[in-house]
Write a protein that holds these residues in place. Structure first.
Motif, PDB file in Angstrom:
ATOM      1  N   ASP A 235      49.105  42.611  55.823  1.00 17.34           N
ATOM      2  CA  ASP A 235      49.705  43.934  55.638  1.00 17.34           C
ATOM      3  C   ASP A 235      49.848  44.328  54.171  1.00 17.34           C
ATOM      4  OD1 ASP A 235      50.034  44.218  58.419  1.00 17.34           O
ATOM      5  OD2 ASP A 235      51.900  43.063  58.346  1.00 17.34           O
ATOM      6  N   TYR A 236      49.484  43.428  53.249  1.00 21.87           N
ATOM      7  CA  TYR A 236      49.551  43.776  51.831  1.00 21.87           C
ATOM      8  C   TYR A 236      48.518  44.859  51.531  1.00 21.87           C
ATOM      9  CZ  TYR A 236      51.955  39.237  51.236  1.00 21.87           C
ATOM     10  OH  TYR A 236      52.812  38.175  51.326  1.00 21.87           O
ATOM     11  N   PRO A 237      48.781  45.713  50.549  1.00 28.78           N
ATOM     12  CA  PRO A 237      47.756  46.678  50.124  1.00 28.78           C
ATOM     13  C   PRO A 237      46.474  45.948  49.728  1.00 28.78           C
ATOM     14  CG  PRO A 237      49.879  47.248  49.182  1.00 28.78           C
ATOM     15  CD  PRO A 237      50.054  45.907  49.829  1.00 28.78           C
ATOM     16  N   SER A 238      45.355  46.564  49.996  1.00 26.85           N
ATOM     17  CA  SER A 238      44.064  45.919  49.761  1.00 26.85           C
ATOM     18  C   SER A 238      43.653  46.019  48.293  1.00 26.85           C
ATOM     19  CB  SER A 238      42.993  46.565  50.642  1.00 26.85           C
ATOM     20  OG  SER A 238      41.735  45.969  50.422  1.00 26.85           O
ATOM     21  N   VAL A 239      43.738  44.890  47.586  1.00 21.85           N
ATOM     22  CA  VAL A 239      43.263  44.798  46.200  1.00 21.85           C
ATOM     23  C   VAL A 239      42.480  43.498  46.064  1.00 21.85           C
ATOM     24  CG1 VAL A 239      45.139  46.161  45.208  1.00 21.85           C
ATOM     25  CG2 VAL A 239      45.419  43.686  45.443  1.00 21.85           C
ATOM     26  N   ALA A 240      41.510  43.494  45.164  1.00 20.97           N
ATOM     27  CA  ALA A 240      40.661  42.315  45.004  1.00 20.97           C
ATOM     28  C   ALA A 240      41.438  41.127  44.465  1.00 20.97           C
ATOM     29  CB  ALA A 240      39.487  42.642  44.080  1.00 20.97           C
ATOM     30  N   SER A 241      42.393  41.393  43.573  1.00 20.33           N
ATOM     31  CA  SER A 241      43.185  40.323  42.961  1.00 20.33           C
ATOM     32  C   SER A 241      44.592  40.841  42.689  1.00 20.33           C
ATOM     33  CB  SER A 241      42.536  39.854  41.655  1.00 20.33           C
ATOM     34  OG  SER A 241      43.434  39.065  40.890  1.00 20.33           O
ATOM     35  N   THR A 242      45.588  40.224  43.309  1.00 22.26           N
ATOM     36  CA  THR A 242      46.966  40.666  43.059  1.00 22.26           C
ATOM     37  C   THR A 242      47.363  40.399  41.609  1.00 22.26           C
ATOM     38  OG1 THR A 242      47.772  38.521  43.882  1.00 22.26           O
ATOM     39  CG2 THR A 242      47.725  40.363  45.440  1.00 22.26           C
ATOM     40  N   LYS A 243      46.833  39.322  41.035  1.00 21.60           N
ATOM     41  CA  LYS A 243      47.162  38.993  39.647  1.00 21.60           C
ATOM     42  C   LYS A 243      46.693  40.087  38.697  1.00 21.60           C
ATOM     43  CE  LYS A 243      46.634  35.410  36.111  1.00 21.60           C
ATOM     44  NZ  LYS A 243      46.075  34.056  35.801  1.00 21.60           N
ATOM     45  N   SER A 244      45.444  40.510  38.840  1.00 22.05           N
ATOM     46  CA  SER A 244      44.928  41.548  37.948  1.00 22.05           C
ATOM     47  C   SER A 244      45.535  42.912  38.278  1.00 22.05           C
ATOM     48  CB  SER A 244      43.399  41.610  38.022  1.00 22.05           C
ATOM     49  OG  SER A 244      42.965  41.912  39.333  1.00 22.05           O
ATOM     50  N   PHE A 245      45.888  43.123  39.555  1.00 20.52           N
ATOM     51  CA  PHE A 245      46.530  44.389  39.932  1.00 20.52           C
ATOM     52  C   PHE A 245      47.866  44.538  39.219  1.00 20.52           C
ATOM     53  CE2 PHE A 245      49.693  46.496  42.691  1.00 20.52           C
ATOM     54  CZ  PHE A 245      49.169  47.786  42.686  1.00 20.52           C
ATOM     55  N   PHE A 246      48.707  43.500  39.298  1.00 20.72           N
ATOM     56  CA  PHE A 246      50.019  43.601  38.663  1.00 20.72           C
ATOM     57  C   PHE A 246      49.922  43.552  37.142  1.00 20.72           C
ATOM     58  CE2 PHE A 246      51.520  42.344  42.941  1.00 20.72           C
ATOM     59  CZ  PHE A 246      52.393  43.405  43.141  1.00 20.72           C
ATOM     60  N   SER A 247      48.869  42.934  36.632  1.00 21.62           N
ATOM     61  CA  SER A 247      48.636  42.975  35.191  1.00 21.62           C
ATOM     62  C   SER A 247      48.379  44.414  34.755  1.00 21.62           C
ATOM     63  CB  SER A 247      47.442  42.088  34.831  1.00 21.62           C
ATOM     64  OG  SER A 247      47.151  42.174  33.454  1.00 21.62           O
ATOM     65  N   MET A 248      47.601  45.150  35.557  1.00 23.36           N
ATOM     66  CA  MET A 248      47.347  46.557  35.259  1.00 23.36           C
ATOM     67  C   MET A 248      48.630  47.379  35.339  1.00 23.36           C
ATOM     68  SD  MET A 248      45.150  49.424  37.354  1.00 23.36           S
ATOM     69  CE  MET A 248      46.584  49.731  38.409  1.00 23.36           C
TER      70      MET A 248
END
Length: 306
Positions: A235-248
């Motif tokens: 159910d998490y939003p679809s992103v390739a990498s949570t690490k790079s998403f939160f870095s952004m």
């Protein structure tokens, strides 16, 4: 110097302590056919009243006084603890990780609800107090550790057995902080990366306010209770990498007054940021405080294609 006795006499009668109203817990037929859950709550001799008389007596038994350095404020109103347990929907067979049990007032309610409690307490004197209080039950274990440094997995795994993983987290925090965690106040200074993080992994809900007069010693602000119904990985939003998403996301908010095409230009050129914003259906002049979680997800996925 103010003594514990002086503070005790300055407290209002227990009948005058304000309480909070909690909405009735939602239930559905067959709900308890599901495996027992693990809950986290931040903050026996059945029938014991955990009012301010019992709290002061418990502290005096160990020669203790609340320590400001540890942020110790003890609950004086047993009804609030009942409401906390209901807010987390704690039931028979559940496992609860309690952070900071204090004198064990909430612990007592949790155990009487049928839960098994693993408590983490930093203060060695309070560890001794709750260990003695619940020495006759096999539904309680306390660890003397700093929670932020504790390797909790090794302690909780044997207790969980075949139960589901963590699915509910409940905290009691300053009311102002609680509101910030739950309400997505776009275009305000209160909107921060923590709002994106919380909504990415959970469904937060503001439960009720707890007036400051319910604590000893009395803090300067009211508290509030918030529950987080944790999402499962699918159910998490679809992103390739949570690490790079939160870095952004963090990079975006580091330049909060800047447009995203400037604050994110270390990721890719400004013109490509503008194109990604446009493809995501967002103005090219967007600033981080104007984007919802879904907007950030769309922007991230568009940038990833560049």
């Amino acid at each position: 110097m103010t003594t514990a006795v002086q503070l005790f006499h300055s407290l209002p009668p227990i009948a005058s302590l304000p309480t909070a109203t909690v909405p009735a817990a939602k239930s559905s037929a067959g709900a308890r056919n599901q495996p027992a859950s693990l809950h986290v709550v931040c903050a026996s001799r059945k029938g014991r009243d955990d009012d301010y008389h019992a709290t002061l007596k418990a502290l005096n038994s160990k020669g203790r006084f609340p320590r400001k350095s540890l942020g110790q404020h003890y609950m004086l109103n047993p009804e609030i603890n009942e409401q906390l347990a209901r807010a987390a929907n704690v039931e028979e067979g559940d496992v609860v990780l309690e952070i900071g049990p204090g004198t064990g007032s909430l612990t007592n309610v949790l155990i009487n609800s049928g839960a098994t409690v693993l408590a983490i307490e930093k203060d060695p004197h309070m560890v001794d107090l709750v260990r003695e209080r619940f020495e006759t039950t096999d539904k309680f274990k306390v660890l003397q550790e700093d929670f932020v440094k504790c390797h909790i997995r090794s302690h909780i795994s044997p207790i969980l057995e075949n139960r589901k993983a963590l699915n509910v987290s409940l905290i009691r925090a300053k009311e102002e902080t609680a509101v910030r965690l739950v309400e997505l106040s776009l275009r305000t200074s209160e909107y921060r990366p923590i709002n994106i993080f919380v909504n990415f992994y959970s469904e937060p809900e503001y439960n009720f306010r707890v007036p400051r007069t319910n604590f000893f010693p009395q803090p300067n602000v009211d508290a509030a209770v918030v529950t987080f119904r944790l999402k499962q990985a699918p159910d998490y939003p679809s992103v390739a990498s949570t690490k790079s998403f939160f870095s952004m996301v963090h990079s975006a908010f580091n330049g909060k007054r800047k447009m995203l095409r400037r604050s994110l230009q270390h990721i890719c050129p400004s013109n490509e940021i503008e194109r990604a914003l446009g493809d995501a259906g967002l103005p090219t002049t967007s600033r981080p405080e104007e984007l919802t979680l879904d907007d950030f997800v769309k922007l991230y996925n568009m940038i990833a294609k560049v």
